[in-house]
Write a protein that holds these residues in place. Structure first.
Motif, short mmCIF file in Angstrom:
data_model
loop_
_atom_site.label_atom_id
_atom_site.label_comp_id
_atom_site.label_asym_id
_atom_site.label_seq_id
_atom_site.Cartn_x
_atom_site.Cartn_y
_atom_site.Cartn_z
N THR A 182 0.83 -1.21 0.00
CA THR A 182 0.00 0.00 0.00
C THR A 182 0.87 1.26 0.00
N GLY A 183 1.90 1.28 0.83
CA GLY A 183 2.79 2.43 0.89
C GLY A 183 3.48 2.68 -0.43
N GLU A 184 3.99 1.61 -1.04
CA GLU A 184 4.70 1.76 -2.33
C GLU A 184 3.74 2.21 -3.43
N PHE A 222 0.98 3.94 -3.08
CA PHE A 222 0.57 5.33 -2.86
C PHE A 222 1.55 6.27 -3.56
N GLY A 258 -3.96 2.76 -1.21
CA GLY A 258 -2.89 3.71 -1.48
C GLY A 258 -3.20 4.58 -2.68
N SER A 282 6.74 7.79 0.97
CA SER A 282 5.88 6.60 1.05
C SER A 282 6.72 5.32 1.03
N LEU A 320 8.00 4.50 4.50
CA LEU A 320 6.94 3.85 5.26
C LEU A 320 6.78 2.39 4.85
N SER A 321 6.87 2.14 3.56
CA SER A 321 6.69 0.79 3.04
C SER A 321 7.75 -0.18 3.59
N ILE A 358 7.25 -0.94 7.34
CA ILE A 358 6.20 -1.94 7.59
C ILE A 358 6.71 -3.34 7.27
#
Length: 508
Positions: free
Chosen positions: A17-19, A21, A153, A191, A194-195, A198
């Motif tokens: 999701t982070g990637e 986004f 994302g 982002s 963050l990815s 996680i």
């Protein structure tokens, strides 16, 4: 919906999701950036845009081959690091000269190569979670959840791209869109941090799926209960997958017009503002409230305890309250920026995923659920219907060249044509994309999982390279002819799929 799924699914989904986004924040403005910053024609911008997308989806083949040798986990980590530097280089404003263009192309290569290492291998790891027999019957549902997380994302990406670009112009004094768009690219860097955070924070839940050269044979033996395939069976499976790959080329060619010709349409033929209640679809908060209501309704009817049902009811009431409040506050007008339309596809994916899972779950309970190849064929038909809607909505519109000559006197249509078209396209996507990925992870011979998942992305890559057709057609042709090209290709692909159905369902 979420019950009985392996814990690693949610960790991998959130990392993705982070990637995604960051990626979709870039894609939301990329085609417009090419034209604004470098003064490119629609066709030239389309060639660059589609070539980048092609590399993004072709290079997972290389990533898959490397992962089969060195392990999926190592490639995922390397991919995030390489992507980070690509987005970092792209976020530096260098003007619109030849040097800036060369630097941008280099940054695009970093992003595409990093994505090639990350994207396919992460999805193979998701598939490996379901090689455990106790999770085998949850595979399709798991990939639907994973696909939904990707689109969470993507849902916020267009708003982020627009807001950060507007902030750059109002607060930092940038007067040109081409300059302000660089700040949207910088969002992708954050982002990715963050990815990867996680990914490593929850690595223990999926570490057994990462593979590696040292213990590849042990992992393969432990992770799958499939018997050894004969050469004939291996060949049969690979041929079936290649037939599916040939069909999905044309789906992605049509579907990814959302970032090119459909964005051009939003920019040049769609009304530039909305008033009153018609402003509500363009506020991402309203869309999120609808998503809360959908999921809370499912929870309300599926929960087994009074406490869970009560929480679900409260969520529904709170979300409805916010929507009612915003409905009565919806006065005046808002400017409609072309990239904002790209929020509707991920919104529909997230909102409709539990609905589609419930429908197919009900059909499965009755023994009537369509096979994955049949769902893919239906998806092609639905995509054709979406472009038929655009044909109808564009029937009286001039060509893009004629529209440009008319200037402010040009013809503009309601934004709801695009909003509804994205809804129909999303139905097709939900039938094709998560089911296709699930089909590949299930049918691919164990020794070639990485390569076959890479093959899926190669098919997607070819389709994305053909996206440039939309840009090349954008000019002297009437719009309905442009949309007709994609509608016809989708219909022909569906007919081919149905002709091959017996062969495909044999290995499904």
């Amino acid at each position: 919906m979420f019950e009985g799924q392996p814990k690693g699914l949610f960790a991998l989904a959130l990392a993705n999701t982070g990637e995604r986004f960051g990626y979709y924040t870039m894609i939301a403005v990329f085609a417009l950036f090419l034209r604004a910053n470098f003064g490119l024609t629609p066709g030239t911008a389309g060639v660059i845009y589609s070539s980048f997308l092609m590399l993004v989806y072709f290079l997972p083949l290389i990533g898959g081959v490397l992962a089969d040798k060195f392990g999926f986990g190592k490639m995922v980590t390397a991919g995030i690091i390489i992507m980070f530097f690509g987005y970092l280089f792209l976020s530096i404003p260098l003007g619109g000269g030849v040097m800036a263009l060369c630097c941008m192309i280099a940054a695009l290569f970093f992003i595409s190569f990093g994505t090639g290492l990350f994207k396919g291998n992460l999805q193979v790891m998701v598939g490996n979670l379901y090689d455990d027999p106790k999770y085998a019957d949850k595979r399709d549902a798991g990939f639907s959840i994973f696909y939904m997380a990707i689109n969470i994302g993507a849902l916020f990406a267009p708003t982020a791209a627009i807001k950060i670009s507007e902030w750059a112009k109002t607060s930092l004094g940038y007067t040109q869109d081409g300059e302000a768009y660089h700040f949207a690219f910088a969002v992708a860097c954050a982002s990715l941090i963050l990815s990867i955070a996680i990914y490593y924070a929850f690595r223990s839940t999926f570490r057994h799926t990462e593979g590696g050269k040292k213990d590849a044979k042990k992992d393969a033996a432990a992770a799958t209960s499939e018997p050894e395939l004969t050469k004939a069976e291996t060949k049969e499976r690979i041929v079936a997958l290649c037939l599916v790959f040939a069909v999905v080329v044309f789906f992605w060619m049509a579907f990814h017009q959302n970032g090119l010709s459909l964005t051009y349409f939003a920019n040049e033929f769609t009304e530039k503002s909305a008033e009153g209640v018609h402003t509500m679809p363009f506020d991402v908060i309203n869309l999120v409230m609808i998503i809360f209501i959908v999921y809370a309704l499912f929870s309300l009817f599926q929960s087994k305890t009074a406490k869970a049902k009560g929480i679900s009811a409260l969520v529904i009431l709170a979300a409805l309250g916010i929507l009612v409040f915003k409905y009565y506050r919806a006065t005046g007008s808002v400017e409609i920026s072309a990239p904002i339309f790209q929020q509707f596809n991920p919104f529909y994916v997230v909102a409709l995923t539990p609905v589609s899972m419930a429908i197919f779950g009900s059909l499965a309970a009755k023994g009537k659920e369509p096979s994955a190849p049949r769902k893919i064929a239906y998806g092609m038909i639905v995509a054709a219907i979406a472009f038929c809607l655009m044909m109808y909505g564009s029937r009286n519109l001039p060509s893009p060249d004629e529209q440009k000559a008319l200037g402010e006197a040009g013809m503009f249509v309601s934004p709801y044509w695009l909003i509804v078209t994205y809804l129909v396209l999303t139905f097709g996507e939900l039938l094709l994309s998560p089911m296709g990925i699930s089909f590949v992870s299930k049918v691919a011979p164990p020794k070639y999982k990485g390569m076959m998942m890479g093959g899926w992305f190669v098919a997607t890559a070819i389709g994305n390279q053909l996206v440039m057709v939309g840009g090349l057609l954008w000019g002297g042709l009437k719009l309905w002819i442009v949309w007709a090209v994609f509608a016809v290709l989708c219909i022909l692909s569906a007919l081919f799929m149905f002709a091959m159905m017996k062969r495909l369902e044999k290995v499904a």
